[in-house]
Design a protein around this motif. Structure first.
Motif, short mmCIF file in Angstrom:
data_model
loop_
_atom_site.label_atom_id
_atom_site.label_comp_id
_atom_site.label_asym_id
_atom_site.label_seq_id
_atom_site.Cartn_x
_atom_site.Cartn_y
_atom_site.Cartn_z
N THR A 132 71.29 14.74 2.48
CA THR A 132 71.29 16.16 2.11
C THR A 132 69.88 16.64 1.83
O THR A 132 69.47 17.74 2.24
N GLY A 133 69.10 15.83 1.13
CA GLY A 133 67.72 16.19 0.85
C GLY A 133 66.88 16.31 2.10
O GLY A 133 66.03 17.21 2.21
N TYR A 189 67.90 17.23 5.10
CA TYR A 189 68.22 18.51 5.75
C TYR A 189 67.64 19.68 4.98
O TYR A 189 67.13 20.63 5.58
N ALA A 190 67.72 19.65 3.67
CA ALA A 190 67.21 20.76 2.86
C ALA A 190 65.71 20.95 3.08
O ALA A 190 65.22 22.08 3.09
N ARG A 191 64.99 19.86 3.26
CA ARG A 191 63.55 19.95 3.46
C ARG A 191 63.18 20.43 4.86
O ARG A 191 62.25 21.23 5.03
N PRO A 215 66.80 23.87 6.45
CA PRO A 215 67.70 24.48 5.47
C PRO A 215 68.71 25.46 6.09
O PRO A 215 69.72 25.77 5.46
N PRO A 231 73.86 24.09 7.44
CA PRO A 231 74.61 23.84 6.19
C PRO A 231 75.15 22.41 6.14
O PRO A 231 76.36 22.20 6.10
N ASP A 265 75.53 19.62 3.95
CA ASP A 265 75.57 19.00 2.64
C ASP A 265 76.52 17.82 2.72
O ASP A 265 77.74 17.98 2.85
#
Length: 261
Positions: free
Chosen positions: A151-152, A154-156, A159, A162, A164
């Protein structure tokens, strides 16, 4: 794995852009799953909906079944045909069976792209009495530390996607896919009550093996090359931080019902 909404046909029909990678990297289904579906069907004539590169269909053929695949993407169909599977090109809801019928209609990791009511109605149309509809998915169930790391990543790096992974650690991570499929089966008014079967299994991926699979996930094939490369670098760093490999728990979930009348 988080799944894009079912009406995103552009995503559903994009996998053929790299059919060889899809076939090489996508997880197979447990032998016990295939055996239970075959043993629970009245015969060995199987229709494989969304046949893709033939991953599911060939598993049923190896169990002695006669398999016909239906696949909307001509590139995927061509790949499956090269592997020896008989495939017709059509969306299942629009496919014309020409008076053919089957003992089982199966769909591996595809029914979330099919209209649940129209698909179940079409399945009822082509199933013999007591024939079985079996819809199945390999549900990712990562350990909490793996889910946090992915998840981290992808967030970096991406973003806008979606993805998660944290909700997938629970046993009901596929409920959002199973519920509309079950409702569609009930709405077709041609089946007994749907039931669920579950088969757990595990696989350890090297860094390279996991990154090889990532471009086949929903929506990833539509990312610009530079963005996908950045995402792969971020995920690779996350796998490195986990020790250079990734252990993934899967639950193969089957939603199945028997044709009545």
């Amino acid at each position: 794995m988080p799944t894009p909404p079912g009406d995103h046909r552009d995503i559903a029909e994009s996998y053929g852009s790299d059919a060889e990678r899809y076939d090489r990297t996508r997880p197979r289904y447990p032998d016990a799953l295939v055996e239970r579906i075959v043993d629970g069907s009245p015969g060995r004539d199987v229709l494989d909906v969304g046949a893709g590169t033939g991953i599911a269909g060939l598993a049923f053929r190896a169990r002695g079944c006669r398999v016909l695949g239906i696949e909307p993407d001509a590139r995927m169909a061509a790949f499956a045909r090269r592997k020896g599977l008989d495939v017709e090109i059509a969306r299942f809801e629009e496919w014309e069976p020409a008076d053919r019928d089957f003992d089982a209609v199966v769909a591996g990791t595809v029914w979330h792209w099919v209209d649940p009511v129209a698909g179940a109605t079409q399945a009822a149309r082509v199933l013999r009495p007591a024939g079985r509809l079996a819809l199945f998915w390999n549900a990712f169930q990562p350990a909490p530390e793996v889910a946090e790391a992915l998840t981290g990543a992808y967030a970096r790096a991406a973003p806008e996607l979606p993805f998660d992974w944290r909700p997938l650690t629970g046993a009901d991570s596929h409920a959002s896919v199973l519920a509309p499929a079950a409702d569609g089966i009930r709405a077709a008014a041609a089946f007994g009550e749907p039931e669920e079967w579950r088969f757990g299994w595990d696989r350890v991926y090297t860094r390279e093996e996991w990154l090889d699979q990532v471009p086949t996930f929903g929506g990833h094939g539509q990312l610009p090359a530079g963005k996908l490369g950045t995402l792969l670098d971020s995920i690779g760093d996350a796998v490195d931080a986990l020790g250079g490999s990734l252990s993934m728990r899967y639950t193969a979930v089957v939603l199945t019902a028997v044709r009545t009348g």
